[in-house]
Design a protein around this motif. Sequence first.
Motif, short mmCIF file in Angstrom:
data_model
loop_
_atom_site.label_atom_id
_atom_site.label_comp_id
_atom_site.label_asym_id
_atom_site.label_seq_id
_atom_site.Cartn_x
_atom_site.Cartn_y
_atom_site.Cartn_z
N HIS A 21 0.83 -1.21 0.00
CA HIS A 21 0.00 0.00 0.00
C HIS A 21 0.87 1.26 0.00
O HIS A 21 0.60 2.21 -0.74
CB HIS A 21 -0.94 0.00 1.20
N LEU A 22 1.89 1.29 0.84
CA LEU A 22 2.76 2.47 0.91
C LEU A 22 3.48 2.73 -0.42
O LEU A 22 3.62 3.89 -0.84
CB LEU A 22 3.79 2.30 2.04
N LEU A 23 3.92 1.68 -1.08
CA LEU A 23 4.60 1.84 -2.36
C LEU A 23 3.64 2.30 -3.46
O LEU A 23 4.00 3.13 -4.30
CB LEU A 23 5.29 0.54 -2.77
N GLN A 24 2.43 1.77 -3.45
CA GLN A 24 1.43 2.21 -4.43
C GLN A 24 1.04 3.67 -4.19
O GLN A 24 0.88 4.43 -5.13
CB GLN A 24 0.19 1.32 -4.35
N GLU A 25 0.94 4.04 -2.94
CA GLU A 25 0.62 5.42 -2.58
C GLU A 25 1.71 6.38 -3.06
O GLU A 25 1.43 7.49 -3.49
CB GLU A 25 0.45 5.52 -1.07
N ALA A 26 2.97 5.95 -3.00
CA ALA A 26 4.11 6.76 -3.45
C ALA A 26 4.35 6.64 -4.95
O ALA A 26 5.27 7.25 -5.47
CB ALA A 26 5.36 6.36 -2.68
N GLU A 27 3.52 5.83 -5.63
CA GLU A 27 3.62 5.61 -7.07
C GLU A 27 5.00 5.06 -7.48
O GLU A 27 5.58 5.47 -8.48
CB GLU A 27 3.28 6.88 -7.84
N ILE A 28 5.49 4.11 -6.68
CA ILE A 28 6.76 3.44 -6.96
C ILE A 28 6.45 2.16 -7.73
O ILE A 28 5.65 1.33 -7.29
CB ILE A 28 7.49 3.06 -5.64
N THR A 29 7.09 1.98 -8.88
CA THR A 29 6.95 0.75 -9.65
C THR A 29 7.69 -0.36 -8.91
O THR A 29 8.87 -0.21 -8.59
CB THR A 29 7.51 0.92 -11.07
N HIS A 30 7.00 -1.44 -8.64
CA HIS A 30 7.58 -2.53 -7.85
C HIS A 30 6.87 -3.83 -8.16
O HIS A 30 5.81 -3.85 -8.78
CB HIS A 30 7.45 -2.23 -6.36
N TYR A 31 7.46 -4.91 -7.71
CA TYR A 31 6.78 -6.21 -7.69
C TYR A 31 7.42 -7.06 -6.61
O TYR A 31 8.52 -6.78 -6.15
CB TYR A 31 6.78 -6.90 -9.06
N ASN A 58 16.67 3.40 -9.66
CA ASN A 58 16.46 4.84 -9.45
C ASN A 58 15.55 5.13 -8.26
O ASN A 58 15.60 6.21 -7.69
CB ASN A 58 15.87 5.48 -10.71
N ASP A 59 14.70 4.18 -7.90
CA ASP A 59 13.75 4.35 -6.79
C ASP A 59 14.26 3.75 -5.48
O ASP A 59 13.57 3.85 -4.46
CB ASP A 59 12.41 3.71 -7.13
N LEU A 60 15.43 3.15 -5.50
CA LEU A 60 15.91 2.41 -4.34
C LEU A 60 16.03 3.28 -3.09
O LEU A 60 15.59 2.87 -2.01
CB LEU A 60 17.25 1.73 -4.65
N ASP A 61 16.57 4.48 -3.20
CA ASP A 61 16.71 5.35 -2.02
C ASP A 61 15.36 5.74 -1.44
O ASP A 61 15.16 5.74 -0.22
CB ASP A 61 17.52 6.60 -2.36
N THR A 62 14.41 6.04 -2.31
CA THR A 62 13.06 6.40 -1.86
C THR A 62 12.41 5.22 -1.15
O THR A 62 11.78 5.38 -0.10
CB THR A 62 12.20 6.84 -3.07
N VAL A 63 12.56 4.04 -1.72
CA VAL A 63 11.98 2.83 -1.12
C VAL A 63 12.62 2.54 0.22
O VAL A 63 11.93 2.19 1.19
CB VAL A 63 12.11 1.63 -2.08
N LYS A 64 13.92 2.70 0.32
CA LYS A 64 14.60 2.49 1.61
C LYS A 64 14.06 3.45 2.67
O LYS A 64 13.87 3.06 3.82
CB LYS A 64 16.12 2.66 1.45
N ASP A 65 13.80 4.71 2.28
CA ASP A 65 13.22 5.67 3.23
C ASP A 65 11.83 5.24 3.66
O ASP A 65 11.49 5.32 4.84
CB ASP A 65 13.16 7.07 2.60
N ILE A 66 11.02 4.79 2.72
CA ILE A 66 9.66 4.32 3.04
C ILE A 66 9.73 3.13 3.99
O ILE A 66 9.00 3.07 4.97
CB ILE A 66 8.90 3.96 1.74
N LEU A 67 10.62 2.19 3.70
CA LEU A 67 10.75 1.00 4.56
C LEU A 67 11.26 1.37 5.94
O LEU A 67 10.80 0.83 6.95
CB LEU A 67 11.67 -0.03 3.90
N ASP A 68 12.22 2.29 6.02
CA ASP A 68 12.73 2.73 7.32
C ASP A 68 11.62 3.37 8.15
O ASP A 68 11.49 3.08 9.35
CB ASP A 68 13.88 3.72 7.15
#
Length: 79
Positions: A21-31, A58-68
Motif C-alpha cells: 500500500h505504501l509503495l502504491q501510494e508513493a507511485e513506486i513501480t515494484h513487484y 532509481n527508486d531504491l533510495d526512496t523505497v529504503k526511506d519508506i521502509l525505514d
Amino acid sequence: MNPFVTAAVFTYPHEITVVKHLLQEAEITHYFENEAMAGIAPMYSHALGGIRLKVHPNDLDTVKDILDRFFYNDNLKIV
C-alpha cells in the motif's frame, strides 16, 4: 535482462500488505518476487529465499526511506 533490484526480503505474505500500500501510494513501480508461491505454500518461503521486493534502481533510495519509516514508526507494526 531485468533492471530491478532487491530492496527487501520478507518471510510471509501478510508482511507485505502494508508495504504494498505504501509503495502504491508513493507511485513506486515494484513487484514482489515469489509472492504467489508463498501465498499458496507459506512454508516454502524459506526454500525460495523469501518474498523479494523488487524496485527500479532509481527508486531504491526512496523505497529504503519508506521502509525505514515503516519499520521504525511506532504506529505501524505488524504483529
